[in-house]
Scaffold this motif. Structure first.
Motif, PDB file in Angstrom:
ATOM      1  N   ARG A  31       8.891  -5.449   8.399  1.00 11.88           N
ATOM      2  CA  ARG A  31       7.422  -5.390   9.179  1.00 11.88           C
ATOM      3  C   ARG A  31       7.222  -6.829   9.510  1.00 11.88           C
ATOM      4  O   ARG A  31       7.060  -7.760   8.566  1.00 11.88           O
ATOM      5  N   GLY A  99       7.161   1.367  -0.350  1.00  8.88           N
ATOM      6  CA  GLY A  99       5.958   1.036  -1.682  1.00  8.88           C
ATOM      7  C   GLY A  99       4.776   0.468  -0.809  1.00  8.88           C
ATOM      8  O   GLY A  99       4.332   1.092   0.022  1.00  8.88           O
ATOM      9  N   TYR A 100       4.048  -0.296  -1.405  1.00  5.67           N
ATOM     10  CA  TYR A 100       2.985  -0.960  -0.923  1.00  5.67           C
ATOM     11  C   TYR A 100       3.196  -2.087   0.018  1.00  5.67           C
ATOM     12  O   TYR A 100       4.203  -2.570  -0.341  1.00  5.67           O
ATOM     13  N   ASN A 101       2.415  -2.000   0.976  1.00  4.03           N
ATOM     14  CA  ASN A 101       2.757  -2.925   2.061  1.00  4.03           C
ATOM     15  C   ASN A 101       2.154  -4.294   1.911  1.00  4.03           C
ATOM     16  O   ASN A 101       1.483  -4.934   2.771  1.00  4.03           O
ATOM     17  N   GLU A 102       2.406  -4.971   0.721  1.00  2.00           N
ATOM     18  CA  GLU A 102       2.024  -6.597   0.530  1.00  2.00           C
ATOM     19  C   GLU A 102       2.666  -7.336   1.683  1.00  2.00           C
ATOM     20  O   GLU A 102       3.601  -7.397   1.608  1.00  2.00           O
ATOM     21  N   GLN A 103       1.625  -7.948   2.328  1.00  2.00           N
ATOM     22  CA  GLN A 103       2.055  -8.891   3.557  1.00  2.00           C
ATOM     23  C   GLN A 103       1.979 -10.285   2.699  1.00  2.00           C
ATOM     24  O   GLN A 103       1.069 -10.634   2.215  1.00  2.00           O
TER      25      GLN A 103
END
Lengths: 114, 109
Positions: A31, A99-103
């Protein structure tokens, strides 16, 4: 350096000119996000890609703005016929869609339109 | 529409003091983030809070999340000058992250 990179870091242009920015995400991240940040404000979402597909565009993204991610790796953001109001920091971020979308954010491209 | 509000927007404090930054958000969210930004620089991730009651600490900073109240706090303990920066709260929903306006923290030596 395996982080998000952006090029150029600074761009000064005259009103009416076209500019293009590049973002290279972290290599395994599928992403990629573009944000705009004006002075004294938080980043505002512009658009994002999952692989090469552009999944969402903000209403902030006028027709003069276009973003691409042709091979699902780097992305470009082009602004046509720049206006003084386009002056801002343009931030790119990437993430794994698991999982979580840490950017993770790149250093940004600071655009000044004269 | 998801909105994120931080307060205060500007905070000047003495070294050694404690203070809390508040972040309210308007609708349910998937996750909450705290970022730090130094002048002219990009954003550095500090904390990711995933569930109600989550608390995370790193050095003099501690973040918590109350999903029922839609409130997160960033607590600063015994502030030092190096913590001077702008701190952003950001809330994720539907794969998008919405940022607050940031709290500019200035710690006086």
């Amino acid at each position: 350096d395996t982080g998000v990179s952006q090029d150029p870091r600074h761009k000064i242009t005259k009103r009416g000119q076209n500019v293009t920015f590049r973002c290279d995400p972290i290599s395994e991240h599928n992403r990629l996000y573009w944000y705009r940040q004006t002075l004294g404000q938080g980043p505002e979402f512009l658009t994002y890609f999952q692989n090469e597909a552009q999944l969402e565009k903000s209403r902030l993204l006028s027709d003069r703005f276009s973003a691409e991610r042709p091979k699902g790796s780097f992305s470009t953001l082009e602004i046509q016929h720049t206006e003084q109001g386009d002056s801002a920091m343009y931030l790119c971020a990437s993430s794994l869609a698991l999982g979580y979308n840490e950017q993770f954010f790149g250093p940004g491209t600071r655009l000044t339109v004269l | 529409e998801l909105k994120v509000e931080q307060n205060p927007l500007f905070l000047s404090m003495q070294e050694g003091k404690n203070y809390t930054i508040y972040c309210n958000y308007s609708t349910t969210s998937d996750r909450l983030y705290w970022y730090r930004q130094d002048p002219g620089k990009s954003l550095e991730s500090l904390f990711v809070l995933l569930s109600n009651g989550a608390v995370k600490q790193e050095g003099r900073l501690m973040a918590s999340l109350d999903t029922k109240a839609r409130l997160s706090t960033l607590h600063i303990t015994a502030a030092v000058h190096d913590l001077s920066a702008t701190y952003f709260c950001a809330v994720e929903r539907d794969d998008k992250i919405i940022f607050g306006k940031g709290t500019r923290l200035h710690i006086l030596p």
